[in-house]
Design an enzyme around this catalytic site. Structure first.
Site, PDB file in Angstrom:
ATOM      1  N   SER A  74       0.856  -1.183   0.000  1.00  0.00           N
ATOM      2  CA  SER A  74       0.000   0.000   0.000  1.00  0.00           C
ATOM      3  C   SER A  74       0.896   1.239   0.000  1.00  0.00           C
ATOM      4  CB  SER A  74      -0.908  -0.002   1.230  1.00  0.00           C
ATOM      5  OG  SER A  74      -0.129   0.031   2.413  1.00  0.00           O
ATOM      6  N   LEU A  75       0.303   2.417   0.125  1.00  0.00           N
ATOM      7  CA  LEU A  75       1.066   3.660   0.176  1.00  0.00           C
ATOM      8  C   LEU A  75       0.859   4.332   1.522  1.00  0.00           C
ATOM      9  CD1 LEU A  75       0.261   5.213  -3.324  1.00  0.00           C
ATOM     10  CD2 LEU A  75       2.417   4.174  -2.615  1.00  0.00           C
ATOM     11  N   GLU A 108       0.525  11.851 -10.046  1.00  0.00           N
ATOM     12  CA  GLU A 108      -0.619  11.247 -10.720  1.00  0.00           C
ATOM     13  C   GLU A 108      -1.801  11.214  -9.760  1.00  0.00           C
ATOM     14  OE1 GLU A 108      -0.254   6.681 -10.965  1.00  0.00           O
ATOM     15  OE2 GLU A 108       1.819   7.363 -10.701  1.00  0.00           O
ATOM     16  N   LYS A 110      -4.801   9.735  -7.565  1.00  0.00           N
ATOM     17  CA  LYS A 110      -4.967   8.443  -6.883  1.00  0.00           C
ATOM     18  C   LYS A 110      -6.372   7.918  -7.178  1.00  0.00           C
ATOM     19  CE  LYS A 110      -4.462   6.120  -2.432  1.00  0.00           C
ATOM     20  NZ  LYS A 110      -5.766   5.419  -2.480  1.00  0.00           N
ATOM     21  N   GLU A 166      -5.231   0.005 -11.406  1.00  0.00           N
ATOM     22  CA  GLU A 166      -6.521   0.087 -10.730  1.00  0.00           C
ATOM     23  C   GLU A 166      -7.664  -0.148 -11.721  1.00  0.00           C
ATOM     24  OE1 GLU A 166      -7.314   0.963  -7.350  1.00  0.00           O
ATOM     25  OE2 GLU A 166      -5.172   0.585  -7.003  1.00  0.00           O
ATOM     26  N   LYS A 282       5.791  10.073  -6.534  1.00  0.00           N
ATOM     27  CA  LYS A 282       6.816   9.031  -6.516  1.00  0.00           C
ATOM     28  C   LYS A 282       8.161   9.629  -6.911  1.00  0.00           C
ATOM     29  CE  LYS A 282       3.459   5.559  -8.094  1.00  0.00           C
ATOM     30  NZ  LYS A 282       3.096   4.624  -9.189  1.00  0.00           N
ATOM     31  N   CYS A 411      -5.481  11.057  40.878  1.00  0.00           N
ATOM     32  CA  CYS A 411      -6.152  10.070  40.034  1.00  0.00           C
ATOM     33  C   CYS A 411      -7.637  10.027  40.377  1.00  0.00           C
ATOM     34  CB  CYS A 411      -5.522   8.684  40.248  1.00  0.00           C
ATOM     35  SG  CYS A 411      -6.375   7.351  39.383  1.00  0.00           S
ATOM     36  N   CYS A 429      -0.923   8.460  37.126  1.00  0.00           N
ATOM     37  CA  CYS A 429      -1.282   8.056  38.490  1.00  0.00           C
ATOM     38  C   CYS A 429      -0.118   7.300  39.107  1.00  0.00           C
ATOM     39  CB  CYS A 429      -2.533   7.174  38.442  1.00  0.00           C
ATOM     40  SG  CYS A 429      -2.883   6.306  39.979  1.00  0.00           S
ATOM     41  N   CYS A 435      -4.280   1.182  42.164  1.00  0.00           N
ATOM     42  CA  CYS A 435      -5.248   1.805  41.259  1.00  0.00           C
ATOM     43  C   CYS A 435      -6.045   0.723  40.528  1.00  0.00           C
ATOM     44  CB  CYS A 435      -4.532   2.698  40.246  1.00  0.00           C
ATOM     45  SG  CYS A 435      -5.651   3.533  39.088  1.00  0.00           S
TER      46      CYS A 435
END
Length: 699
Positions: A74-75, A108, A110, A166, A282, A411, A429, A435
């Site tokens: 992916s990008l 370009e 997308k 694509e 790119k 807290c 805390c 706690c």
């Protein structure tokens, strides 16, 4: 982060498998950016199965699965001019260039479509597959053959060439398709992307053939010289083969030119005739692309700049404080519900007290920083978060009776002091072991999916057992049966339980008693020691006893062990201090020892990836490298399986000494570590890369 990961995986399956997105693009991007921001802020908490470390979704069962020759990555995303500027600067730093050096990028649009890879052998279309999870996709060969934009044959030399791009649907075709669906009394599509994905992923190619699908090519997989020396030359070659390349593709030089193209395409976006959700830049020179390489999920030489999401104004009704597992006090804005980008929003993150005050860590005003108060009219945006952010407030709408918000010094859960250490943006805390939120957080962490993954032991059940006093510390999870018996509680007789369900839970717990070293270290819940750091510690020390020895040695100022503790890459002083604090504190040490006593901790393999030529070899770099930047050197070594360490120890395999190497060389000689020059290292690197990598590379 666990919640975000679950939502993203669900969205990936809905989008990539089912072609029925359950989130819009802005909402999905918001999830991913929020998760990535948290992982950047807390790298020790990054999960091994984080969606940020993967792409897409597993291939659907109804399709034949295809293993990609090279991963379909992916990008990385950017959402502003600042993000784009940081990407450009990051590229220059990695390559060791000056920020003022000229660097060409291709531009370009997308395309908002479905990613497909096409394999041609001897110039003839042989197969086609979807992205899937990036490694394994779905075979859609017969369907792709019906798309007119995709040639059945191409002018190419013998051998295999892979083209990627694509599949999409034009606006006019989408409208016509929905009109026909209405005439047939069939379901219409929500948007062109859904229509394209649903049409391509049909079991019957005749259905696909009746749908007006189109294709833009944007990349390739090949080492053949026919693609030239630049991205732009390659795209011209692909166009000459008969593929459609987006006509707006061009070269940009410099940040201003890149942003000008972004602004230009955003203005004409509605008139393009097809959906885009951003632009892609790119690095143009292919040689530089090769040097930059890829991370686990994305190329370092490309980035997608997304279009901005919607904003909306609402009222800040209250500020609540949530206490996390490590004691962090996190403020949350409770908002008058408002729709932002098609989603109803009622909560927003406020990060920390400085964010509320509108000041940075250095005390100076932050961008759009405001003195946020209950009752303010605030502007909400969703560009980067699933829990939206407050972008601004309207000072003219503030009531005269409003008062500044006072961040709690104690807290809200246990009443312990909440301290903010110097240099820390978070107030925490101090009641670590009293706690309720922190104690419950440790239990929930251990049982969660990325840790022990104990099915059936969810958060609500843990809270019930906690209130009953049978789960008060992590070791109790593996003593649950005995703890219930001691309290004279028969789980099978409780509401909602039976003998089979109770036995199933106990069996599930027992099945998790054998645990890999990295998983056990992560399970301890020590601050700054998340999944990635735990894995680094496991790879470095190999066995639990070795790690314990190193930590104990550092507590007693034994120099060799102390050096060993911080020698692994990514294990800095903060992590070492956190480990030392946990082992020094008798209460924390007791919790660790009692948990370890319930388990079998499996040592790490010495060579976890035998296929990689440098698998398991610990390498340290010192001095100035002349031929590449330190970041590039580390990235190439890690790609071959090496473990990068920051300091020399008896476990170091190779010390690469550049110019002006200092004390590390002397230390390496003391330990008998192999010392090589940069030139020898590069020769070794080239030799090992040539033997390991195939001659294909991803574009």
């Amino acid at each position: 982060m666990r919640r975000l990961s679950t939502q993203i995986r669900s969205a990936d399956i809905a989008y990539h498998q089912n072609d029925a997105p359950n989130l819009d693009d802005g909402e999905y991007d918001a999830l991913k950016v929020k998760l990535k921001a948290l992982e950047t802020q807390y790298p020790s908490l990054v999960r091994a199965d984080s969606p940020s470390q993967s792409v897409g979704a597993p291939a659907a069962e109804r399709f034949r699965k295809v293993k990609h020759s090279s991963p379909m990555l992916s990008l990385d995303n950017a959402f502003s001019a600042d993000d784009l500027g940081e990407f450009e600067a990051r590229v220059q730093r990695f390559l060791g260039r000056s920020p003022s050096d000229t660097l060409q990028f291709t531009f370009e649009p997308k395309i908002d479509g479905l990613s497909v890879t096409l394999i041609y052998h001897g110039g003839r279309l042989q197969s086609a597959a979807t992205r899937g999870d990036g490694s394994i996709g779905e075979d859609v060969t017969e369907n792709v053959k019906t798309i007119k934009d995709i040639p059945q044959t191409i002018p190419a030399p013998p051998g295999t060439i892979e083209i990627r791009g694509e599949v999409y649907m034009a606006h006019s075709d989408f409208t016509h398709l929905n009109d026909m669906q209405i005439e047939k009394g069939e379901r219409t599509f929500a948007n062109p992307r859904n229509a394209a994905a649903g049409s391509l992923r049909q079991l019957d190619p005749l259905i696909t053939a009746a749908r007006p699908l189109r294709f833009f090519a944007h990349g390739w997989v090949s080492a053949d010289a026919m693609f030239g020396d630049s991205q732009m030359e390659a795209m011209k070659t692909i166009s000459a083969m008969g593929f459609t390349v987006n006509p707006h593709t061009k070269i940009c030089v410099g940040h201003q030119a890149m942003m000008a193209e972004y602004d230009r395409i955003e203005k004409i976006r509605a008139s393009l005739g097809y959906d885009i959700d951003g632009v892609v830049f790119k690095v143009n020179t292919l040689g530089l692309q090769a040097r930059l390489g890829n991370s686990s999920t994305a190329p370092r030489w490309a980035i997608a700049v997304k279009f901005p999401a919607e904003t909306a104004w609402t009222v800040l009704n209250a500020i609540d404080i949530q206490v996390g597992r490590t004691g962090a006090l996190s403020p949350v804005a409770r908002l008058e519900p408002i729709t932002v980008g098609g989603v109803v929003v009622s909560n927003a993150t406020l990060h920390n007290e400085d964010y509320i005050k509108g000041i940075g860590a250095d005390g100076s005003p932050i961008r759009n920083g405001r003195d946020l108060r209950v009752g303010d009219r605030v502007k909400i945006y969703r560009a980067g978060d699933v829990i939206p952010k407050v972008a601004d407030m309207d000072p003219a709408a503030r009531k005269s009776s409003s008062v500044p918000y006072r961040f709690p010094r104690y807290c809200p859960d246990c009443g312990s002091k909440a301290l903010r250490l110097e240099g820390d943006a978070v107030r925490r805390c101090t009641g670590e072991f009293v706690c309720r939120s922190q104690r419950l957080g440790r239990l929930k962490h251990l049982a969660s999916r990325p840790v022990f993954n104990i099915e059936g032991l969810g958060d609500k059940l843990i809270e019930q057992f906690f209130e009953l006093g049978v789960l008060t510390e992590p070791a109790n999870i593996f003593q649950l049966r005995n703890k219930l018996t001691a309290k004279d509680i028969n789980l099978s007789e409780q509401s909602g339980w039976g003998e089979k369900s109770a036995d199933k839970l106990f069996a599930e717990i027992d099945s998790k008693r054998e645990v890999p070293l990295a998983r056990f270290v992560f399970a301890l819940g020590i601050r700054h020691v998340g999944e990635i750091v735990a894995e680094r510690l496991a790879r470095h020390f190999l066995a639990w006893d070795n790690l314990v020895k190193a930590i104990d040695g550092s507590l007693h100022s034994q120099v060799d062990e102390e050096n060993e503790l911080v020698s692994a890459e990514g294990i800095g002083e903060k992590t070492a201090d956190a480990l030392q604090r946990s082992f020094r504190d008798p209460v924390a040490r007791g919790l660790i020892n009692r948990l370890a006593a319930q388990l079998t901790i499996v040592p790490e393999s010495v060579r976890p990836d035998g296929q990689r030529p440098l698998a398991g070899v610990s390498i340290v770099f010192t001095g100035t490298l002349e031929r590449m930047t330190r970041a590039e050197a580390k990235a190439r070594a890690e790609a071959l399986g090496a473990r990068i360490a920051s300091s020399v120890s008896s476990r170091t395999g190779i010390l690469v000494a550049g110019n002006k190497a200092g004390s590390k060389v002397r230390k390496a000689k003391e330990f008998g570590v192999r010392i090589i020059s940069e030139e020898v290292w590069l020769e070794m690197l080239d030799r090992e890369e040539n033997s390991f990598h195939s001659k294909t590379r991803i574009q």
